[in-house]
Scaffold this active site. Structure first.
Site, PDB file in Angstrom:
ATOM      1  N   SER A   1       0.833  -1.195   0.000  1.00 52.24           N
ATOM      2  CA  SER A   1       0.000   0.000   0.000  1.00 52.24           C
ATOM      3  C   SER A   1       0.876   1.256   0.000  1.00 52.24           C
ATOM      4  O   SER A   1       1.600   1.499  -0.955  1.00 52.24           O
ATOM      5  CB  SER A   1      -0.957  -0.035   1.197  1.00 52.24           C
ATOM      6  OG  SER A   1      -1.961   0.934   1.073  1.00 52.24           O
TER       7      SER A   1
ATOM      8  N   ASP B   1      -8.938  -4.697  -6.062  1.00 53.16           N
ATOM      9  CA  ASP B   1      -8.601  -3.825  -4.932  1.00 53.16           C
ATOM     10  C   ASP B   1      -9.777  -2.909  -4.598  1.00 53.16           C
ATOM     11  O   ASP B   1     -10.339  -2.269  -5.476  1.00 53.16           O
ATOM     12  CB  ASP B   1      -7.365  -2.992  -5.267  1.00 53.16           C
ATOM     13  CG  ASP B   1      -6.702  -2.378  -4.043  1.00 53.16           C
ATOM     14  OD1 ASP B   1      -7.433  -1.960  -3.123  1.00 53.16           O
ATOM     15  OD2 ASP B   1      -5.466  -2.319  -3.994  1.00 53.16           O
TER      16      ASP B   1
ATOM     17  N   HIS C   1      -7.615  -5.381  -1.330  1.00 53.48           N
ATOM     18  CA  HIS C   1      -6.391  -4.690  -0.907  1.00 53.48           C
ATOM     19  C   HIS C   1      -5.507  -5.586  -0.044  1.00 53.48           C
ATOM     20  O   HIS C   1      -4.289  -5.503  -0.104  1.00 53.48           O
ATOM     21  CB  HIS C   1      -6.750  -3.418  -0.147  1.00 53.48           C
ATOM     22  CG  HIS C   1      -5.595  -2.485   0.034  1.00 53.48           C
ATOM     23  ND1 HIS C   1      -4.904  -1.949  -1.032  1.00 53.48           N
ATOM     24  CD2 HIS C   1      -4.987  -2.003   1.144  1.00 53.48           C
ATOM     25  CE1 HIS C   1      -3.933  -1.169  -0.576  1.00 53.48           C
ATOM     26  NE2 HIS C   1      -3.959  -1.189   0.733  1.00 53.48           N
TER      27      HIS C   1
END
Length: 800
Positions: free
Chosen positions: A668, A741, A775
């Site tokens: 991330s 995601d 994610h």
């Protein structure tokens, strides 16, 4: 250095073809042994800490789990067949025991192939409720704690699309449930439904600051499907499954009983919906009902909220954070902004807190005004309350002790909330006569449990605070040798009985009942270490300084058989990190790492690679500091590079590594960090970036901890964007992303476009898109393949 890099580039390019069509792979035996493990159960205890519930679940999900039917609407991802979140993680077994017994008891009569979620104790804690998801929907079940026997209560027609589909009544004998409407319309297949016109959105000229949300409504078909999937009817149901309708169909998003059980607060979603914000900002109405379902009072009406002032301390106008006061029979509390919700406006007081007593015929009463933004209020079992406020720009937090009889208030905590060394801890709580958690105050004393981070290490503590004088007395400081203790609860303050967990790098965290007066501890659980193969890995928290004097830390791991005395072999180094923003150097330099934490390898770290002969610096500190009026991102790149250089220098100074063989990785915002480090420094031989965002013009109204928009500071957005500087990046990079995601800003498109730019500009890069993953990654097939990809990449770039 240039020769080494050229060899690495050639090996990298020869190893990878332009397009690979491969099947799922598994990592090497050393890594697979750690990754393919049996997850120990999770522990749930009741408030009295006399019952222990063990919930078991598979270590990973499967691709089949991730391939279920799914609709993405209004910020939700739901399974339209089963009517529950498509990302729900299920347990598949339950065991229970009394805390003083030795053996767990298998719960009998569980559903076949159970998919258990939303587990909760009844108010009297004699029963346990849970939902079970079948192939068709969601059922409600209960467990009798004394007999350890489960029983189904409802059919599989509950609606859990908006969360927990049931609420316990205070009598512990029945539930309020959300069910699917009896005349529910069929869902619309947008692919087959011909549009009747274009999609039109308008702006009225008002300035707003909305982040880049995912899974939003896109068209009228989405609106109709959202309404269909969120609508439910409300029923009462007893343990025999007898149903009685309580309220007709609506989009119920929140149901809660008053502490005395005489009122129900119900919030429903209203129209118009929005295509630019998620359902949390759709219009809503909150109504109080009596136990016969009659409306008593409409207590809140919130309009569509598409317009927000800039800044993390800005809020919407109107009543917000409405909930029941836990120390009163039926009184609401809520806050309202006094500055229009706009942090840029000057105001003596930002928020006002109100209380509103049933039956809500009298006007709400002002309870307290905050000088900063209201955070929360916590009530006690005496005539006191704790109100907390905060302000993002200064990172300040203040807490007030308020005498609810006199209205007198005292500040007992005023600090930078990132200053962990001065954190006073959290008040110990207890259940009151209404079954609600409140701060436990007895004889004018309250108790604080703190994490105990200090410059000399972590020492969790218990303080006794005198409510009148605010003076504290330290009752206990944890100092166990070669281990870490976490204080979970105070069982009996006068007897000195507490509940803790204890762990070490090789001992899995387990629960203990401890007497702080005798210092005797009795094990409550006895979970074995599932990672025996790395129990002898060397682990140390190292401290070092950045070139501007900021103190940094990281947890260093070395292979179990590495000779730390002679240091003849120089190891390749892997650094895993995640940048964090601070407003001052002192808090940025504080250490929150404990060398006695259990070593838990998981796909989000490099610890696996100690078994392959690598040194690993995990959770390396990467502070980004902006003091005073300077914002952290004003100097993001130089601070990022300085952090990395300091980390490499520190481990190199210890004599363990070959500094020409260093890799960096992150997930991330850590992936964003990785791409920038490879772009703006020559410190690394390669990097691994997972599920990141690389083009900040695609997140133009703020990202991470950046409040300013692109048009405020275009040069910073552009300089911080690896995509804008792709022509400078020549170091081997492995890009990984889930192809579904759901995180705001980290669209899969970010990786796809960055890969295309790097590829066309001649950079050595590989992109791996993991099917069905959001994610965070969950499917076993994907995680094992991810580890294989990383292993192959690191072996090529650092060892060959």
């Amino acid at each position: 250095m240039k020769i080494k890099l050229t060899i690495c580039l050639l090996a990298f390019l020869n190893f990878y073809d332009a397009q690979e069509n491969i099947t799922y792979q598994k990592p090497s035996a050393e890594i697979l042994k750690l990754a393919d493990y049996q997850r120990p159960p999770s522990v749930l205890m009741n408030s009295k800490k006399d019952w222990v519930v063990f919930t078991y679940r598979p270590t990973y999900k499967t691709l089949e789990d991730l391939s279920q039917s799914e609709m993405k609407l209004g910020g939700l991802r739901i399974n339209p067949v089963t009517n529950i979140s498509s990302s729900m993680t299920y347990s598949n077994n339950l065991k229970i025991r009394k805390i003083n017994d030795k053996n767990e008891i298998q719960v009998k009569n569980l559903p076949s192939n159970p998919k258990i979620a939303y587990v909760s104790f009844s108010p009297d804690e004699k029963k346990l409720a849970f939902t079970n998801t079948t192939n068709k929907g969601v059922e409600l079940w209960i467990v009798d704690m004394e007999t350890a026997s489960a029983k189904k209560i409802t059919a599989d027609n509950l609606n859990a699309n908006l969360g927990m589909p049931y609420v316990w009544y205070n009598d512990s004998q029945s539930f309020l449930i959300r069910t699917l409407p009896q005349n529910r319309p069929a869902l619309i297949d947008a692919a087959k439904d011909l549009p009747t016109g274009p999609i039109v959105s308008t702006a009225d000229g008002k300035v707003s600051q909305n982040r880049t949300y995912q899974d939003l409504l896109k068209n009228p078909q989405d609106e109709k499907n959202f309404e269909t999937l969120t609508a439910s009817e409300i029923y009462n149901v007893d343990f025999n499954g007898n149903l009685k309708k309580f309220k007709n169909q609506d989009m119920y998003t929140g149901l809660s009983f008053s502490p005395d059980g005489n009122y129900l607060m119900a919030t429903t979603i209203k129209k118009p919906f929005s295509y630019i914000v998620p359902l949390s900002r759709f219009p809503s109405t909150t109504v109080i009902y009596d136990m016969k379902g009659n409306a008593v009072k409409t207590v809140n009406q919130v309009p569509l909220n598409e317009i927000m002032p800039k800044g993390f301390s800005s809020v919407r106008t109107g009543k917000r954070d409405m909930g029941w006061r836990s120390d009163a029979p039926a009184t609401l509390t809520y806050a309202e902004a006094l500055d229009g919700g706009d942090q840029s406006k000057t105001a003596d007081y930002r928020d006002e807190i109100f209380t509103w007593e049933a039956p809500f015929t009298a006007a709400p009463k002002s309870f307290f005004k905050t000088k900063q933004r209201y955070d929360n209020v916590v009530w006690t079992n005496d005539h006191y309350a704790i109100v907390s406020e905060g302000w993002y720009d200064t990172r300040n937090t203040k807490s007030y002790l308020i005498d609810t009889n006199s209205g007198e208030s005292k500040v007992f905590d005023d600090r930078n909330y990132q200053d962990v060394y001065s954190d006073p801890g959290n008040f110990n709580t207890t259940k009151n006569q209404y079954g609600r958690y409140v701060i436990d105050m007895k004889g004018g004393k309250a108790y604080l449990i703190g994490d105990g981070f200090t410059k000399d290490g972590q020492h969790p503590f218990i303080d006794e605070m005198d409510v009148k004088s605010l003076k504290k007395k330290r009752l206990y400081t944890s100092n166990i040798k070669n281990g870490k203790e976490e204080i979970i609860d105070i069982l009996n303050a006068s007897k000195g009985e507490i509940l803790t967990t204890q762990q070490s790098p090789s001992l899995y965290p387990n629960y203990f009942k401890k007497n702080i007066k005798s210092n005797k501890a009795e094990a409550v659980t006895n979970f074995a270490n599932p990672f025996e193969s790395i129990k002898d890995v060397y682990k140390e928290v190292i401290t070092y300084k950045r070139n501007d004097g900021v103190t940094l830390t990281g947890t260093l791991y070395l292979p179990a058989n590495y000779d730390r005395k002679t240091k003849k072999e120089k190891l390749p180094l892997l650094i895993w990190a995640y940048p964090t923003e601070y407003k001052d150097k002192n808090t940025a330099g504080q250490n929150t790492q404990n060398p006695n934490d259990f070593t838990f390898p998981y796909y989000g770290s490099f610890v696996y690679w100690t078994t392959k002969g690598y040194a690993v610096l995990d959770d390396a500190a990467f502070p980004i500091i902006g003091e005073g009026k300077t914002e952290p991102n004003d100097t993001f790149i130089p601070q990022l590079v300085a952090n990395a250089a300091a980390a490499i220098d520190a481990v190199d100074h210890l004599g363990y590594i070959d500094r020409k063989k260093v890799a960096v990785g992150g997930h991330s915002y850590g992936a964003f960090m990785t791409a920038n480090l490879l772009t703006h420094s020559d410190l690394f031989a390669c990097g691994i970036a997972r599920s990141g965002a690389y083009n900040r013009t695609l997140t133009p109204f703020g990202f991470q901890s950046e409040q300013r928009n692109y048009w405020d500071i275009p040069e910073i957005y552009n300089k911080m964007s690896p995509f804008m500087n792709a022509d400078k990046m020549k170091t081997p990079l492995l890009l990984i992303h889930g192809d579904a995601d759901n995180n705001p800003g980290t669209f899969t498109l970010q990786t796809e476009r960055y890969f295309q730019a790097l590829k066309n500009l001649g950079a050595p890069v590989k992109m791996v898109l993991l099917p069905k993953e959001a994610h965070g990654y969950q499917a076993k097939e994907n995680i094992l393949h991810l580890l294989w990809e990383q292993d192959q990449f690191l072996e090529k770039c650092l060892k060959k």
